[in-house]
Design an enzyme around this catalytic site. Structure first.
Site, PDB file in Angstrom:
ATOM      1  N   ARG A 223       0.830  -1.209   0.000  1.00 20.33           N
ATOM      2  CA  ARG A 223       0.000   0.000   0.000  1.00 20.33           C
ATOM      3  C   ARG A 223       0.865   1.260   0.000  1.00 20.33           C
ATOM      4  O   ARG A 223       0.572   2.236  -0.682  1.00 20.33           O
ATOM      5  CB  ARG A 223      -0.946  -0.028   1.208  1.00 20.33           C
ATOM      6  CG  ARG A 223      -1.991   1.072   1.168  1.00 20.33           C
ATOM      7  CD  ARG A 223      -3.080   0.857   2.206  1.00 20.33           C
ATOM      8  NE  ARG A 223      -2.583   1.050   3.563  1.00 20.33           N
ATOM      9  CZ  ARG A 223      -3.308   0.847   4.659  1.00 20.33           C
ATOM     10  NH1 ARG A 223      -4.559   0.429   4.559  1.00 20.33           N
ATOM     11  NH2 ARG A 223      -2.791   1.049   5.852  1.00 20.33           N
TER      12      ARG A 223
ATOM     13  N   LYS B  37      -2.630   6.844   1.032  1.00 19.24           N
ATOM     14  CA  LYS B  37      -2.465   7.156   2.463  1.00 19.24           C
ATOM     15  C   LYS B  37      -1.387   8.234   2.554  1.00 19.24           C
ATOM     16  O   LYS B  37      -0.210   7.947   2.786  1.00 19.24           O
ATOM     17  CB  LYS B  37      -2.104   5.888   3.235  1.00 19.24           C
ATOM     18  CG  LYS B  37      -2.387   6.003   4.733  1.00 19.24           C
ATOM     19  CD  LYS B  37      -2.382   4.646   5.392  1.00 19.24           C
ATOM     20  CE  LYS B  37      -2.281   4.728   6.894  1.00 19.24           C
ATOM     21  NZ  LYS B  37      -3.454   5.266   7.578  1.00 19.24           N
TER      22      LYS B  37
ATOM     23  N   GLU C   2     -16.209   5.816   4.995  1.00 19.62           N
ATOM     24  CA  GLU C   2     -15.504   5.176   6.118  1.00 19.62           C
ATOM     25  C   GLU C   2     -15.534   6.095   7.326  1.00 19.62           C
ATOM     26  O   GLU C   2     -16.176   7.139   7.292  1.00 19.62           O
ATOM     27  CB  GLU C   2     -14.061   4.858   5.713  1.00 19.62           C
ATOM     28  CG  GLU C   2     -13.271   6.093   5.327  1.00 19.62           C
ATOM     29  CD  GLU C   2     -11.812   5.798   5.034  1.00 19.62           C
ATOM     30  OE1 GLU C   2     -11.310   4.765   5.478  1.00 19.62           O
ATOM     31  OE2 GLU C   2     -11.187   6.630   4.372  1.00 19.62           O
TER      32      GLU C   2
END
Ligand code: PXG
Length: 285
Positions: free
Chosen positions: A52, A151, A184
């Site tokens: 990620r 992220k 989320e």
């Protein structure tokens, strides 16, 4: 004695772990990061976190100055140097030192920082009783802005969401996307349970592709629990039989109140409890 921090190519004392005020990580939030758990001295789902990180970096055109194996080894070394058994790793790669303009292509010496330390967890009581959450007005990034799967070091939307939640007396914020679908929480993925089926918004709805989320989906399927990834609305959350959040810090935690509505029976439900136990055992095995 402070911590040993990994900075670029080796471990340094905490007091020597410094980055420039001209680093674009600081000036613009230009960089990427990961938060990773350590259980029994082992890095949890290290390869998934590294994947990620490198994907986030690729999307923002940031070259991580070492390959994935070297970075994995640096994490291991940092965990061992600090003798972390149960803890948390914060892995950060910044764009590096530039000037006061935005141009990232002139930046040099992107900082690679690894901090292995303790973790602050929700109190055990909250796992028994469940969380209160609220809908917030700060939305997840539009897919045509910095994609929400990245992220990045810029967490301001989520921080604004967290501020709204705290001011409303709630532990977490439910964030929506630009279409009004559930995305989320500010630092966790969201799930519902309806008629025994576990439902999660697809990552295209604007959530981070959570590592805990992936593990929980795999564990649920393995147990024969139905899993559906589909768009969820505020209505779907209000009328869910159960609701829970997943994340590196929280693991699996039940939600029992949202926007003043009691969710399900007002206590963490049976599927939530089962998945929490399965995740707990898996992470520590
Ligand atoms: N969404 C967002 C926006 C996150 O930042 C998650 C979902 C859950 O993903 P993982 O891969 O962790 O299952 C995150 C992760 C903290 C903390 O201290 C927050 C995260 C990770 C570690 C610590 O609040 N967020």
């Amino acid at each position: 004695m402070g911590l040993k921090i990994w900075l670029n190519d080796g471990l340094v004392d905490e007091r020597d772990a410094k980055v420039s005020v001209f680093d674009h990580g600081l000036l613009y939030g230009d960089g990427v990061f990961e938060g990773i758990r350590v259980y029994n001295g082992n890095v949890f789902e290290g390869p998934a976190h590294l994947k990620r990180l490198y994907e986030s970096a690729k999307v923002i055109m940031l070259d991580i100055p070492m390959d994935i194996e070297t970075l994995a080894d640096a994490m291991e070394q940092t965990v061992r140097a600090n003798n972390v058994q149960e803890g948390y790793i914060r892995l950060i790669v910044t764009r590096g030192v530039g000037d006061l303009g935005l141009n990232p292509f002139i930046c040099k010496n992107g900082a690679t920082i690894i901090i292995a330390s303790e973790i602050r967890l929700y109190p055990e009581e909250l796992y028994e009783k469940g969380l209160k959450v609220v809908s917030v007005s700060s939305i997840r990034n539009h897919p045509l802005s910095c994609p929400p799967q990245v992220k990045s070091l810029n967490y301001l939307n989520n921080i604004l969401a967290k501020i709204e939640a705290i001011q409303a007396g709630a532990a977490e914020a439910i964030m929506y996307n630009h279409l009004g679908y559930v995305a989320e929480a500010s630092g966790d993925n969201v799930f519902t349970v309806r008629n025994g089926v576990v439902c999660a918004p697809p990552t295209q709805a604007g959530s981070l592709d959570g590592i805990t989320r992936d593990v929980v989906i795999k564990l649920a399927k393995k147990e024969g629990i139905g899993v559906q990834e589909k768009d969820l609305t505020r209505f779907d959350l209000y009328v869910a039989d159960e609701m829970f959040l997943t994340g590196t810090a929280a693991e699996v935690i039940g939600v029992v109140e949202m926007d003043g509505r009691v969710i399900g029976g007002g206590v963490p439900g049976p599927v939530t409890k089962r998945l929490r136990k399965l995740f707990f055992d898996y992470a520590r095995s």
